[in-house]
Design a protein around this motif. Sequence first.
Motif: not given
Length: 252
Positions: A194-209
């Motif tokens: 997984i790329t660093p960019r995709d890990l950053a995008q994962r943060v947006l999948t959580f309800s609190t972020s």
Amino acid sequence: MIGRFASTVPLYAQFRPPYPAAFFRTVAERLGFSKQHALIDLGTGPGLLALGFAAYVGRIVGVDPEPAMIAAAREAPARAGQAFALIEGKAEQLPHDVGTFEVVTIGRALHWMDRTVIAAVFERLVAPHGVIVVCSARSAADGRNPWLDEYNAARQFWSGTDGSAHRRQDLAALLGGTRFGLAETIKVESNHEITPRDLAQRVLTFSTSSPAVLGDRAGAMLADVEQRMQRFSREGAITEIVVSKAEIARAT
């Protein structure tokens, strides 16, 4: 819960830790799923579990209270060539005529459900000799993902929470006083890049972020998390070890 995940819909299936095909195959074979079995997926989201098990069961129903997730789940089977029925609403409010199922699955949703009600829902949904399968797919937290502590610190910073408000409910405790008991746990490990960019995008999948929560701070968050993850990458990629788990409950 309704509305919490609306802005995560375009990102959820793509960026959350993935369930590998081997996970669905292992669970289905261990539990003896067949085309004579009906499956209902509670808190189906974009249909990840329902579609993952589709090759191993017959009738499939997905339930979710978020209209945008239901819309995404409706599109996913069309792309995969697999149809299943969808019900918009809370699992706790399912009508009594929905029927019974040999397999009841729940993914990343049990902690959102009302523990004072959901056990009674299981009592009427699960067919005789049926099973409840509570699934999760998470980054291995045993040190084999050396980037994970820094990643979680970044999530906490941008969400303003440590995530403790909605920790996973203990299934054994939840089933106390019912005809069900925890029977076994099935684990399957996998890894992917997984790329660093995709890990950053994962943060947006959580309800609190989610994008709705972060608003105009989303861009700064993406830049910050991607930068934090860069030092763990080699040639632009990070290896993620994922532990997919199924907790199995049966009638005792």
